[in-house]
Enzyme design. Structure first.
Site, PDB file in Angstrom:
ATOM      1  N   LYS A 274       0.844  -1.197   0.000  1.00  9.69           N
ATOM      2  CA  LYS A 274       0.000   0.000   0.000  1.00  9.69           C
ATOM      3  C   LYS A 274       0.881   1.248   0.000  1.00  9.69           C
ATOM      4  CE  LYS A 274      -4.075  -1.688   2.477  1.00  9.69           C
ATOM      5  NZ  LYS A 274      -5.048  -1.439   1.412  1.00  9.69           N
TER       6      LYS A 274
ATOM      7  N   ARG B  18     -10.608 -11.311   1.176  1.00  6.73           N
ATOM      8  CA  ARG B  18     -11.425 -12.346   0.544  1.00  6.73           C
ATOM      9  C   ARG B  18     -10.718 -13.696   0.540  1.00  6.73           C
ATOM     10  NH1 ARG B  18     -11.699  -8.745  -4.822  1.00  6.73           N
ATOM     11  NH2 ARG B  18     -11.315  -7.180  -3.220  1.00  6.73           N
TER      12      ARG B  18
HETATM   13  N1  BES Z   1      -8.320  -3.638   4.071  1.00  2.00           N
HETATM   14  C1  BES Z   1      -8.417  -3.159   2.750  1.00  2.00           C
HETATM   15  C2  BES Z   1      -9.686  -2.344   2.489  1.00  2.00           C
HETATM   16  C3  BES Z   1      -9.840  -1.066   3.243  1.00  2.00           C
HETATM   17  C4  BES Z   1      -9.427   0.133   2.687  1.00  2.00           C
HETATM   18  C5  BES Z   1     -10.459  -1.030   4.463  1.00  2.00           C
HETATM   19  C6  BES Z   1      -9.611   1.318   3.359  1.00  2.00           C
HETATM   20  C7  BES Z   1     -10.644   0.152   5.158  1.00  2.00           C
HETATM   21  C8  BES Z   1     -10.225   1.341   4.587  1.00  2.00           C
HETATM   22  C9  BES Z   1      -8.408  -4.337   1.775  1.00  2.00           C
HETATM   23  O1  BES Z   1      -7.666  -5.417   2.156  1.00  2.00           O
HETATM   24  C10 BES Z   1      -7.834  -3.833   0.502  1.00  2.00           C
HETATM   25  O2  BES Z   1      -6.689  -3.498   0.502  1.00  2.00           O
HETATM   26  N2  BES Z   1      -8.637  -3.785  -0.541  1.00  2.00           N
HETATM   27  C11 BES Z   1      -8.220  -3.315  -1.790  1.00  2.00           C
HETATM   28  C12 BES Z   1      -8.796  -4.215  -2.838  1.00  2.00           C
HETATM   29  C13 BES Z   1      -8.226  -4.016  -4.191  1.00  2.00           C
HETATM   30  C14 BES Z   1      -6.750  -4.412  -4.208  1.00  2.00           C
HETATM   31  C15 BES Z   1      -9.016  -4.841  -5.162  1.00  2.00           C
HETATM   32  C16 BES Z   1      -8.749  -1.882  -1.940  1.00  2.00           C
HETATM   33  O3  BES Z   1      -9.816  -1.580  -1.434  1.00  2.00           O
HETATM   34  O4  BES Z   1      -8.023  -1.075  -2.534  1.00  2.00           O
HETATM   35 MN    MN Z   2      -5.632  -5.248   1.579  1.00  2.00          MN
END
Ligand code: BES
Ligand code: MN
Ligand code: ZN
Length: 499
Positions: A280, A354
């Site tokens: 991230k 997921r």
């Molecule tokens: N934990 C995150 C989602 C999230 C983002 C929760 C902001 C709370 C606040 C999740 O694991 C994630 O990183 N999701 C990605 C999915 C994408 C790679 C398809 C996202 O939301 O960017």
């Molecule tokens: Mn994630």
């Protein structure tokens, strides 16, 4: 916090603060009228000065009102008497506790039950106030080096009854709501605990503590070697880059006959989500200590229903792991096999929730569940779609969805349903495996839910995406919100009352 009831004349009551409502246009609530009469018109005199106009959530603290035993009288604006609804009542309650908190009153007599709220009864108003008062007083101080110096804080709040005959209804509601607030506070505490302390092992210890605290609860922890035997290749792919061992935590509340089918709740417990090799961006990565809020809501809900001695079997499952990059971490492009036999091409290691959940959702088939609800901070896209007010709801069963919507509307812990139509499934088709773990930018929270839907065909299922509702990072009330413990506890109570 202790809550109680009183039914004697409020002007004579020994307390350090009385909270009474006033409406717009100098209209007094029944209790404000009583105090006005006792004080020979003092309340009306103050209102005529217009320092408070009775507008929603205005407050004015009065001292030494004549002929009133309590040294403080807190006037709280209720707004227009005709239109006061659940939302308005809840925010008025919040305004009251925010003001009370700043005084050094140790106990308070709250006279807001006399407000007529559209479609809401005494029990609802009581529960609403207990929940908001508790939320208003919550703070996470565990990590402070020395305890913060604070003025003496409030220890007890009594609710003024118009009629002694209301005592049983209000007392019963207090007891239920207190159990709920214990669950909410537990969820907030564990969620606010930083990731260097709150590891998967820590979550397992918290779950084991529930077993020690409640006779209705048994906790079982599955280790990585157990998950290997079960073939949980997706779950294990997430934890590979971390030094912290993953845990699959099973918390069983046995409140009904052993034969009665259980309701199952499954929480995403990523104790820190760095994104893994698909790292991230740095700027807000710290928010990802909250990626275990689904797990926290399972712990909190299990605590609340155990406190309530809910006559129902409920299984709480937590999929706990840390998502980190390392030489051992999963790579984008890796293909893994799930417990269900289906295979997944991992195109982005940041779509890890997921991967954990699909194996946990297959695992819970063994409980022969009435319904399964998973709770996860799953997608940033859900925050974009619904903001911070509504939790995203997805379901393969209209009845379950409707029940959740109703529980959310009743408690103001609200959800909004989104589709999981077959059409969206094409976005997660994979060339090499049975599916891929990302579906592109469009409809991000829907394709995530569609992914989970492939693992939940054998039972009635709902998915709650709490990425927008479980925590706040900006502003004064930063930290975990405790959502959706209220929603889940209400939903389960409603089901128990059905049978
Ligand atoms: N934990 C995150 C989602 C999230 C983002 C929760 C902001 C709370 C606040 C999740 O694991 C994630 O990183 N999701 C990605 C999915 C994408 C790679 C398809 C996202 O939301 O960017
Ligand atoms: Mn994630
Ligand atoms: Zn995540």
């Amino acid at each position: 916090m202790e809550y109680g009831t009183r039914a004697s004349n409020p002007s004579k009551t020994r307390t350090q603060c009385i909270v009474v409502g006033v409406y717009e246009d100098n209209q007094l609530s029944p209790t404000a009228k009583l105090l006005d009469k006792a004080s020979k018109g003092h309340i009306r005199k103050v209102l005529r000065r217009s320092d408070i106009q009775g507008k929603q959530s205005q407050t004015l603290l009065l001292h030494d009102v004549p002929n009133v035993n309590s040294p403080r009288v807190l006037l709280v604006g209720l707004g227009n008497a005709e239109t006061i609804d659940a939302h308005r009542f809840a925010s008025v309650t919040m305004a009251a506790i925010t003001r009370i908190k700043k005084t050094s009153a140790k106990n308070t007599l709250c006279c807001l039950l006399d407000a007529e709220v559209n479609e809401k009864d005494l029990a609802w108003k009581t529960a609403c106030m207990v929940e908001r008062f508790d939320a208003g007083l919550y703070s996470y101080t565990e990590m402070k080096g020395k305890p913060p110096e604070s003025p003496p804080t409030i220890e007890s709040i009594d609710f003024q009854l118009a009629d002694k005959a209301d005592r049983d209804e209000v007392s019963a509601s207090i007891a239920q709501a207190k159990a709920l607030t214990l669950g909410i506070a537990a969820a907030k505490d564990v969620a606010n605990t930083p990731a260097n302390i709150c590891t998967p092992t820590y979550l397992a210890t918290e779950a084991s503590q529930l077993e020690k605290d409640y006779t209705s609860i048994t906790t079982t922890i599955l280790e990585e070697k157990d998950m290997e035997k079960l073939g949980m290749g997706a779950f294990l792919s997430v934890t590979r880059g971390s030094d912290e061992p993953a845990k699959l935590i099973v918390i069983q509340h046995k409140g009904a006959k052993p034969r009665d089918k259980p309701h199952v709740i499954v929480g995403k417990g990523v104790t820190f989500d760095s994104g893994g090799i698909s790292l991230k961006p740095g700027a807000t990565m710290y928010e990802m200590i909250y990626d275990m809020c689904g797990a926290a809501s399972v712990l909190g809900t299990m605590k609340a229903i155990a406190e309530q001695q809910l006559p129902m079997n409920v299984v709480g499952v937590i999929a706990a792991a840390e998502n980190m990059p390392s030489g051992k971490a999963s790579r984008p492009g890796d293909i893994v096999k799930t417990m269900s036999g289906q295979t997944i091409e991992i195109l982005n290691t940041d779509a890890e929730g997921r991967l954990l959940l699909c194996d946990a959702l297959t695992y819970v088939e063994k409980f022969n569940p009435v319904t399964v609800i998973d709770i996860a901070t799953l997608t940033g896209a859900c925050l974009i779609a619904l903001g911070t007010h509504a939790t995203g709801l997805f379901s393969n069963a209209d009845e379950v969805a409707d029940n959740l919507i109703e529980a959310g509307n009743n408690t103001l812990d609200r959800v909004w349903r989104m589709p999981i139509w077959e059409e969206y499934q094409t976005q997660i088709k994979s060339a090499f495996a049975d599916m891929q773990n990302v579906g592109g930018r469009d409809a991000g929270s829907i394709t995530a839910a569609c992914f989970l839907a492939r693992y939940t065909k054998k039972y009635r299922w709902a998915h709650l995406d709490i990425a927008g509702t479980a925590f706040k990072w900006a502003g004064q009330n930063k930290g975990a919100t405790g959502r959706p413990v209220t929603l889940l506890t209400q939903y389960l109570n409603d089901r128990a009352n059905e049978t």
